[in-house]
Design a protein around this motif. Structure first.
Motif, mmCIF file in Angstrom:
data_model
loop_
_atom_site.group_PDB
_atom_site.id
_atom_site.type_symbol
_atom_site.label_atom_id
_atom_site.label_comp_id
_atom_site.label_asym_id
_atom_site.label_seq_id
_atom_site.Cartn_x
_atom_site.Cartn_y
_atom_site.Cartn_z
ATOM 1 N N PHE A 107 -21.218 14.333 4.764
ATOM 2 C CA PHE A 107 -19.891 14.110 4.028
ATOM 3 C C PHE A 107 -18.737 13.925 5.523
ATOM 4 N N ALA A 108 -19.386 14.596 6.777
ATOM 5 C CA ALA A 108 -17.984 14.388 7.412
ATOM 6 C C ALA A 108 -18.757 13.203 7.902
ATOM 7 N N GLY A 109 -19.289 12.037 7.618
ATOM 8 C CA GLY A 109 -19.590 10.705 8.085
ATOM 9 C C GLY A 109 -19.608 10.035 6.977
ATOM 10 N N ALA A 110 -19.583 10.556 5.765
ATOM 11 C CA ALA A 110 -19.075 9.724 4.746
ATOM 12 C C ALA A 110 -17.284 9.580 4.000
ATOM 13 N N PHE A 111 -17.254 10.224 5.142
ATOM 14 C CA PHE A 111 -15.386 10.931 4.029
ATOM 15 C C PHE A 111 -14.726 11.095 5.497
ATOM 16 N N PHE A 112 -14.615 11.378 6.689
ATOM 17 C CA PHE A 112 -13.907 11.536 7.630
ATOM 18 C C PHE A 112 -14.310 11.035 9.103
ATOM 19 N N ASN A 113 -15.539 9.894 9.078
ATOM 20 C CA ASN A 113 -15.247 9.681 10.115
ATOM 21 C C ASN A 113 -16.150 10.096 11.561
ATOM 22 N N ASP A 114 -16.896 10.567 11.346
ATOM 23 C CA ASP A 114 -17.997 11.482 12.082
ATOM 24 C C ASP A 114 -16.669 12.947 12.716
ATOM 25 N N ALA A 115 -16.165 13.277 12.071
ATOM 26 C CA ALA A 115 -15.265 13.934 12.903
ATOM 27 C C ALA A 115 -15.913 14.897 13.274
ATOM 28 N N GLY A 116 -15.699 15.251 14.265
ATOM 29 C CA GLY A 116 -16.466 17.125 14.851
ATOM 30 C C GLY A 116 -15.369 18.269 14.132
ATOM 31 N N TRP A 117 -14.144 18.059 13.716
ATOM 32 C CA TRP A 117 -13.669 18.600 12.703
ATOM 33 C C TRP A 117 -14.073 19.606 11.989
ATOM 34 N N VAL A 118 -15.055 18.554 11.332
ATOM 35 C CA VAL A 118 -15.809 18.888 10.216
ATOM 36 C C VAL A 118 -16.436 20.135 10.115
ATOM 37 N N GLY A 119 -17.555 19.704 10.805
ATOM 38 C CA GLY A 119 -18.690 20.610 11.174
ATOM 39 C C GLY A 119 -17.472 22.190 11.666
ATOM 40 N N THR A 120 -16.898 22.192 13.067
ATOM 41 C CA THR A 120 -16.437 23.662 13.403
ATOM 42 C C THR A 120 -15.616 23.712 12.127
#
Lengths: 93, 669
Positions: free
Chosen positions: B392-405
């Motif tokens: 989901f971070a890849g598909a929707f949020f451009n691989d942003a590190g903040w998603v996981g954090t």
């Protein structure tokens, strides 16, 4: 430089403690001073036993290294432990 | 012991003295290690490597949890005591932290009294010189009456000497240098007096063998570092920045680099198998093999590089000694909600996998705290949930590190609120359990150990993908291909498939959360078997060609394709992610919860609570998010609000209905 940083980091907490003359337990102790433990005051026999196996019992020495938030870093024998305030209050010096 | 030739050796010693590291070094096993106390919860056996073993007999080593003494305080200490006393090992290896003799030898003298031959491994002996400690090993050996061997387990030093010492003493009768004598174990003061004499004896040894230039109670740079990383206000932000760095490195920077290559291979495999099959194979079988198995499993395995980078970084973090400080930082917050810093250990373990995390709650003495921790630990995003986050971070949020954090800290936040609610429900009559945590010395993390840990976790991931996830994906593909009359579903009529008809009723419940499509419901359901299935099923139901092509694959560049196929807004995607992460864990973890909660009522309460929390969190994410981004509420707000209201009122009902529950609690206790 390190000592200055650490002074800044702990300064606030130290000031409160020094206003008292008679230090009763480890929660009121000053950092970097070696104290002799007078008593472990707790109803929890198992805890007392556990502290004993660490070398934390009456007659032994303990040093308060620093106070981090509500935890106390102490040196017993050759190890560092972080203990909470309740436990620090149980160690009578 | 049916084989006369096998020698059984027990590895014992204080927590964090390096038992498991030594065990791994002499057996070649890859048991989990970390630079903090209490990593090992259970015993584990392994054969000693042949190149170390010069004697004829085979040697089996048993790694045991750390203990400070033979009178156990924690349940894992009890495992050690029971093993040594009842299983009658041939030799005991006592691993002693060479920099901390004054505490460690207390346990050593107790072991020497058992009559079983003991070999002392003076571990971390490389640190003695560094700390300007002078130690007379030979005299120590003489005073204790057993061989003492210098070892550095992390560098594989002294291991051969250790094993040959085991062979030397194996048949001997151990004499005790200190005998407590006949102590009446029921007389507390007599036991105490005997133990004090034991410590006096240890002191007399230390005086003879050890000289320290610098006393250990002097301030060091390490203490200054502690003051910063465990600081009242700085502690949490530092932890957040570190976790962000971990996620950002694995998700945004290093991970995608490898994933790019990796996904290309899977693509080639798919194309290769497709051409091998030719046109003669039936299209249904072809679809099951290519789309279901290779596609679905491939989608999950595609995340392997990214997850391995993450595991590697987490292993480095554990190895350097920082995790013990995290427990100190979090203790304050956990205390306020009726838990203690002890509860953090299961949760940190739970970031790898919730099952050992839940099992680790055994170390918590207080029953209510233990149960609360067991039901809240699965809220930490585990290894299996990482591919879902990554997708989901890849598909929707451009691989942003903040998603996981964000998901990580959302998990912690939910745990704290959850603990508060559980405390309210059960009534706060907590005995405030004391918190004590040894602070190990920081050390430079070992690349080698982190690589090993990464490899073993990666291997487990691949095995899971090749078994349970493969079967699930094949099943999903079959259920999607056929309808209930077992006819192949026609193009454009996918909603008549078995899978669609099962998942559709559930998807209605999900409309207020922004993702009321049967495909998404199906993926969430298969997620209960294993969370990686969410990724696999999504790949299958949305036709994998979109996923597997490196140009279109979410991870390696433009994720908009995946986003448009799913027809989700970014906000709804986030809500879906939240739903998958914070509803109940996989069945295996629920099984572990069942074992530790020891009560069906608590188990169902826990599952109901986890489901409500996931639903409510997801609902809030979608509705509030939509309100912010579009200015109006999302679809199905009212029915969703009613559902959330109903769940909340049940929770509140239990929270306020203290009297009844308290009386039940006493029955349970």
């Amino acid at each position: 430089m390190f000592s200055k940083i650490s002074e800044f980091l702990t300064g606030g907490e130290k000031a409160v403690e020094t206003s008292r003359n008679t230090v009763i337990n480890l929660a009121e102790a000053e950092t970097n001073t070696e104290y002799v433990i007078k008593e472990i005051k707790t109803d929890d026999e198992e805890l007392k036993k556990f502290l004993f196996t660490l070398g934390c019992y009456e007659g032994e020495t303990v040093t308060l290294i620093s106070i981090l938030a509500e935890n106390y870093v102490i040196n017993v024998k050759d190890s560092r432990y972080s203990i909470d305030k309740n436990l620090a209050e149980a160690i009578i010096i | 012991m049916n084989n006369q030739e096998t020698i059984r050796v027990a590895l014992t010693g204080n927590p964090n003295s390096g038992k498991t590291t030594l065990f791994n070094a002499i057996t070649g096993e890859i048991a989990h290690v970390g630079n903090w106390s209490g990593v090992t919860m259970d015993k584990k056996a392994g054969e000693i490597k042949e190149n170390l073993n010069q004697g004829q007999a085979e040697v089996t080593a048993v790694d045991l949890p750390g203990a400070y003494s033979m009178s156990p305080f924690t349940s894992e200490e009890n495992i050690t005591k029971e093993f040594v006393k009842n299983e009658d090992p041939d030799v005991i290896i006592n691993i002693v932290d060479a920099t901390n003799l004054s505490r460690s030898l207390f346990f050593t003298t107790q072991l020497l009294e058992l009559g079983i031959p003991v070999v002392v491994a003076l571990n971390k002996s490389d640190l003695i010189a560094k700390k300007n400690i002078d130690l007379d090993r030979e005299e120590l050996s003489e005073l204790l009456g057993c061989p003492v061997v210098n070892t550095v387990a992390t560098k594989n030093q002294g291991l051969e000497d250790l094993v040959s010492a085991v062979h030397e003493v194996k048949a001997e009768e151990q004499a005790a240098p200190f005998e407590a004598g006949d102590v009446d174990l029921t007389d507390r003061s007599a036991v105490e007096a005997a133990d004090k004499r034991r410590f006096e004896f240890v002191k007399s040894i230390i005086d003879k063998v050890e000289t320290r230039e610098v006393e250990s109670n002097q301030q060091t740079i390490q203490d200054t570092v502690d003051r910063v990383v465990a600081h009242k206000w700085l502690g949490i932000p530092i932890f957040a920045v570190i976790m962000w760095a971990v996620f950002s490195l694995s998700q945004t920077h290093v991970g995608p680099l490898f994933a790019d290559i990796f996904v290309g291979w899977i693509d080639q495999l798919n194309a290769g198998v497709a051409s091998m099959l030719g046109d003669s194979v039936s299209p249904v079988l072809r679809a099951i093999l290519l789309d279901g198995i290779i596609g679905g499993v491939g989608a999950v395995v595609g995340f392997l590089p990214l997850i391995m980078v993450l595991f590697f970084l987490l292993a480095l973090l554990e190895d350097c000694g920082y995790m013990a400080r995290v427990t100190v930082v979090m203790d304050r917050f956990f205390k306020k909600v009726g838990l203690s810093g002890r509860s953090i250990i299961p949760m940190i373990i739970g970031t790898g996998c919730a099952i050992p995390g839940v099992m680790a709650t055994r170390t918590i003495k207080d029953k209510r705290q233990r149960r609360t921790t067991a039901m809240l630990t699965p809220f930490m995003p585990c290894g299996a949930k990482l591919p879902v986050i990554a997708l989901f971070a890849g598909a929707f949020f451009n691989d942003a590190g903040w998603v996981g954090t964000t998901m990580y800290f959302l998990g912690i936040g939910i745990i704290i609120i959850g603990a508060l609610i559980v405390r309210k429900i059960t009534g706060d009559k907590s005995t405030r359990s004391p918190f004590i945590m040894e602070l190990p010395e920081y050390r430079f993390p070992s690349i080698k150990r982190a690589t090993k840990s990464m490899a073993s976790r990666g291997k487990a991931f691949v095995i899971k993908a090749g078994t349970i996830i493969l079967i699930c994906n094949a099943a999903v593909q079959i259920m999607q291909t056929f309808n209930w009359q077992f006819e192949v579903v026609a193009e454009g009529a996918q909603s008549t498939s078995i899978l669609a008809s099962i998942a559709s009723p559930f998807s209605i419940l999900l409309i207020p959360l922004g993702f009321g499509a049967w495909q998404l419901a199906a993926a969430a359901i298969t997620g209960f078997i294993a969370k990686e299935n969410v990724v696999g099923t999504l790949a299958v139901v949305y036709s994998i060609t979109n996923f597997i092509n490196p140009e279109e694959f979410a991870l390696v560049g433009d994720g908009t394709n995946v986003a448009s196929v799913m027809g989700l807004t970014s906000v709804a995607a986030l809500a879906y992610l939240v739903f998958n992460l914070f509803t109940p864990p996989c069945f295996a973890a629920i099984g572990a919860m069942n074992a530790e909660l020891e009560s069906k009522k608590w188990l169902w309460g826990a599952i109901g609570f986890q489901f409500s929390v996931g639903y409510i969190a997801s609902f809030l994410t979608y509705q509030v998010g939509t309100l912010i981004t579009t200015g109006s509420l999302g679809t199905g707000f009212l029915p969703g609000l009613i559902a959330v209201g109903a769940m909340m009122s049940v929770i509140v009902y239990f929270m306020t209905d203290e009297e009844e529950v308290q009386s039940e609690a006493t029955v349970n206790a």
